[in-house]
Design a protein around this motif. Structure first.
Motif, PDB file in Angstrom:
ATOM      1  N   CYS A 124      -3.657  -5.311   1.604  1.00  0.00           N
ATOM      2  CA  CYS A 124      -2.187  -5.244   1.628  1.00  0.00           C
ATOM      3  C   CYS A 124      -1.106  -6.004   2.697  1.00  0.00           C
ATOM      4  O   CYS A 124      -1.621  -6.204   3.612  1.00  0.00           O
ATOM      5  CB  CYS A 124      -1.589  -3.686   1.727  1.00  0.00           C
ATOM      6  SG  CYS A 124      -2.146  -2.653   0.334  1.00  0.00           S
ATOM      7  N   LEU A 146       1.942  -4.581   7.410  1.00  0.00           N
ATOM      8  CA  LEU A 146       0.705  -4.266   8.061  1.00  0.00           C
ATOM      9  C   LEU A 146       0.781  -5.050   9.486  1.00  0.00           C
ATOM     10  O   LEU A 146       0.133  -4.411  10.548  1.00  0.00           O
ATOM     11  CB  LEU A 146      -0.244  -4.753   7.152  1.00  0.00           C
ATOM     12  CG  LEU A 146      -1.696  -4.381   7.484  1.00  0.00           C
ATOM     13  CD1 LEU A 146      -1.852  -2.620   7.240  1.00  0.00           C
ATOM     14  CD2 LEU A 146      -2.787  -5.132   6.825  1.00  0.00           C
ATOM     15  N   SER A 159      -1.920   2.396  -4.754  1.00  0.00           N
ATOM     16  CA  SER A 159      -2.105   3.689  -4.100  1.00  0.00           C
ATOM     17  C   SER A 159      -3.674   3.681  -3.880  1.00  0.00           C
ATOM     18  O   SER A 159      -4.548   3.593  -4.669  1.00  0.00           O
ATOM     19  CB  SER A 159      -1.665   4.768  -4.995  1.00  0.00           C
ATOM     20  OG  SER A 159      -2.080   6.167  -4.595  1.00  0.00           O
ATOM     21  N   THR A 160      -4.115   4.464  -2.786  1.00  0.00           N
ATOM     22  CA  THR A 160      -5.324   4.502  -2.534  1.00  0.00           C
ATOM     23  C   THR A 160      -5.624   5.391  -0.911  1.00  0.00           C
ATOM     24  O   THR A 160      -4.734   5.702  -0.297  1.00  0.00           O
ATOM     25  CB  THR A 160      -6.234   3.220  -2.098  1.00  0.00           C
ATOM     26  OG1 THR A 160      -7.607   3.378  -1.836  1.00  0.00           O
ATOM     27  CG2 THR A 160      -5.678   2.433  -0.902  1.00  0.00           C
ATOM     28  N   VAL A 171       2.946  -1.285   4.283  1.00  0.00           N
ATOM     29  CA  VAL A 171       2.343   0.169   4.085  1.00  0.00           C
ATOM     30  C   VAL A 171       3.681   0.934   3.964  1.00  0.00           C
ATOM     31  O   VAL A 171       4.632   0.947   4.845  1.00  0.00           O
ATOM     32  CB  VAL A 171       1.416   0.228   5.254  1.00  0.00           C
ATOM     33  CG1 VAL A 171       1.209   1.790   5.024  1.00  0.00           C
ATOM     34  CG2 VAL A 171       0.189  -0.518   5.154  1.00  0.00           C
ATOM     35  N   LEU A 229       0.939   5.172   0.291  1.00  0.00           N
ATOM     36  CA  LEU A 229      -0.133   5.986   0.837  1.00  0.00           C
ATOM     37  C   LEU A 229       0.155   7.146   1.136  1.00  0.00           C
ATOM     38  O   LEU A 229       1.742   7.543   1.274  1.00  0.00           O
ATOM     39  CB  LEU A 229      -0.865   5.460   2.253  1.00  0.00           C
ATOM     40  CG  LEU A 229      -1.241   4.023   2.267  1.00  0.00           C
ATOM     41  CD1 LEU A 229      -1.814   4.120   3.622  1.00  0.00           C
ATOM     42  CD2 LEU A 229      -2.292   3.758   1.363  1.00  0.00           C
ATOM     43  N   GLY A 278       0.949  -1.207  -0.043  1.00  0.00           N
ATOM     44  CA  GLY A 278      -0.120  -0.007   0.151  1.00  0.00           C
ATOM     45  C   GLY A 278       0.925   1.177   0.027  1.00  0.00           C
ATOM     46  O   GLY A 278       1.793   1.367   0.957  1.00  0.00           O
ATOM     47  N   MET A 315      -8.332   3.638   3.565  1.00  0.00           N
ATOM     48  CA  MET A 315      -7.792   2.942   4.494  1.00  0.00           C
ATOM     49  C   MET A 315      -8.171   1.465   4.789  1.00  0.00           C
ATOM     50  O   MET A 315      -7.238   0.468   4.968  1.00  0.00           O
ATOM     51  CB  MET A 315      -7.437   3.369   5.973  1.00  0.00           C
ATOM     52  CG  MET A 315      -6.761   4.690   5.725  1.00  0.00           C
ATOM     53  SD  MET A 315      -5.136   4.922   5.077  1.00  0.00           S
ATOM     54  CE  MET A 315      -5.340   5.992   3.887  1.00  0.00           C
ATOM     55  N   GLU A 350      -9.324  -0.575   2.506  1.00  0.00           N
ATOM     56  CA  GLU A 350      -8.871  -1.122   1.289  1.00  0.00           C
ATOM     57  C   GLU A 350      -7.418  -1.839   1.518  1.00  0.00           C
ATOM     58  O   GLU A 350      -6.948  -2.866   1.238  1.00  0.00           O
ATOM     59  CB  GLU A 350      -8.692  -0.411  -0.128  1.00  0.00           C
ATOM     60  CG  GLU A 350     -10.163  -0.187  -0.576  1.00  0.00           C
ATOM     61  CD  GLU A 350     -10.911  -1.368  -0.994  1.00  0.00           C
ATOM     62  OE1 GLU A 350     -10.360  -1.850  -1.770  1.00  0.00           O
ATOM     63  OE2 GLU A 350     -11.796  -1.574  -0.201  1.00  0.00           O
ATOM     64  N   VAL A 351      -6.536  -0.788   2.345  1.00  0.00           N
ATOM     65  CA  VAL A 351      -5.302  -1.355   2.360  1.00  0.00           C
ATOM     66  C   VAL A 351      -5.197  -2.320   3.631  1.00  0.00           C
ATOM     67  O   VAL A 351      -4.575  -3.501   3.364  1.00  0.00           O
ATOM     68  CB  VAL A 351      -4.429   0.144   3.140  1.00  0.00           C
ATOM     69  CG1 VAL A 351      -2.855  -0.278   3.685  1.00  0.00           C
ATOM     70  CG2 VAL A 351      -4.268   1.157   1.899  1.00  0.00           C
ATOM     71  N   GLU A 352      -6.107  -2.096   4.682  1.00  0.00           N
ATOM     72  CA  GLU A 352      -6.066  -2.909   5.689  1.00  0.00           C
ATOM     73  C   GLU A 352      -6.579  -4.499   4.988  1.00  0.00           C
ATOM     74  O   GLU A 352      -6.226  -5.723   5.716  1.00  0.00           O
ATOM     75  CB  GLU A 352      -6.923  -2.763   7.042  1.00  0.00           C
ATOM     76  CG  GLU A 352      -6.328  -1.659   7.544  1.00  0.00           C
ATOM     77  CD  GLU A 352      -6.898  -1.043   8.736  1.00  0.00           C
ATOM     78  OE1 GLU A 352      -6.894  -1.489   9.699  1.00  0.00           O
ATOM     79  OE2 GLU A 352      -8.156  -0.480   8.441  1.00  0.00           O
TER      80      GLU A 352
END
Length: 297
Positions: free
Chosen positions: A195, A212, A184-185, A198, A34, A32, A188, A190-192
């Motif tokens: 991914c 993560l 890239s987003t 991070v 960010l 991820g 958050m 989505e990342v959790e």
């Protein structure tokens, strides 16, 4: 190493868009990427894909120097930019055939890719007839059509409804098993959900590069509590695992604990032992979203 950046810097006249950042990403890893708007994310991605030249530093993709061999790098990369550029008058299959001809991909891969990204229900339509969510799928299909080793996805879930989100999430996780994915987003969750690792950049500088799992293990527990009596700080300090506190108004406290254990029972016992009553209690975890806000505000 699939992606390797060493002291990457990009200047636009006097403005420093990317300020000497270094990181790497391996095959089978979903990273991820960010940062707030203007942090340098899109610039970094454009440098990785060979669309923008760095001011200094070394950038390699699959051990190929991006500056010296941009075309060879682009063969290894599938790229979905933030503003998904599409030929709107083309039909879906026609558009993917165009991409297949560029990458010299066999035509049977087109049907496979259409099915993989869930475009079958809309395949008879021109791209301009599609919803934003389905246009994103077309862009993703074009990015993975030539089976690249590295996927660079800039806001890939923009415009998707909740059901589509689940499907595209699952697809990205599946693709990440044997590819390197840089995602890239601003979402958050989505990342959790997707991914493994991070990376956060702010004002062009790298501020976090952790798995993560590491970030979650370091989460802090925040509890807001209101007692019926005003306490002195010396009493609050007696609470176990407390690492921060703030008396907001009168009898209200924001308490921060460095532990995964639920501290609410401990606070109840503390109140009982000190002859206090609890008038209000609210718990939250310092999740990725809060960490992001702290590092980039």
């Amino acid at each position: 190493m699939s992606i390797q950046l060493t002291s990457l810097t990009k200047n636009y006249n006097e403005q420093i868009a990317v300020n000497s950042i270094s990181f790497e990403a391996r095959r089978g890893e979903i990273v991820g990427f960010l940062g707030p708007n203007g942090a340098g994310k899109s610039t970094t991605m454009k440098i990785l894909t060979g669309f923008v030249k760095p001011s200094s530093g070394l950038v390699t993709v699959c051990d190929i120097n991006v500056v010296e061999n941009p075309i060879e790098v682009q063969k290894k990369i599938g790229y979905l930019p933030e503003h998904n550029p599409l030929y709107l008058d083309m039909y879906i299959r026609e558009y993917l055939q165009f991409h297949a001809s560029i990458h010299k991909v066999e035509k049977n891969k087109i049907d496979y890719t259409i099915e993989k990204v869930g475009l079958l229900p809309e395949v008879h339509k021109r791209i301009k007839q599609l919803s934003k969510g389905y246009r994103q799928r077309v862009g993703l299909a074009a990015a993975i059509l030539h089976n690249p080793e590295v996927l660079i996805l800039d806001e890939p879930t923009t415009g998707l409804d909740p059901n589509q989100l689940v499907e595209i999430r699952q697809l990205i996780k599946e693709l990440g098993k044997d590819k390197t994915v840089l995602l890239s987003t601003h979402i958050m969750q989505e990342v959790e959900a997707i991914c493994d690792r991070v990376i956060i950049i702010n004002k062009g500088k790298l501020v976090v590069d952790k798995s993560l799992e590491e970030l979650k293990s370091g989460e802090k527990q925040v509890i807001e509590v209101t007692f019926d009596y005003k306490l002195e700080e010396q009493f609050i300090k007696r609470l176990p695992n407390i690492c921060g506190f703030k008396n907001t108004i009168e009898n209200n406290w924001i308490l921060e604990f460095e532990t995964t254990k639920d501290m609410r029972p401990v606070i109840f016992d503390f109140a009982h032992d000190n002859g206090l009553k609890i008038l209000g209690l609210n718990k939250e975890n310092k999740n990725l979203e809060k960490l992001f806000q702290e590092l980039t505000k």
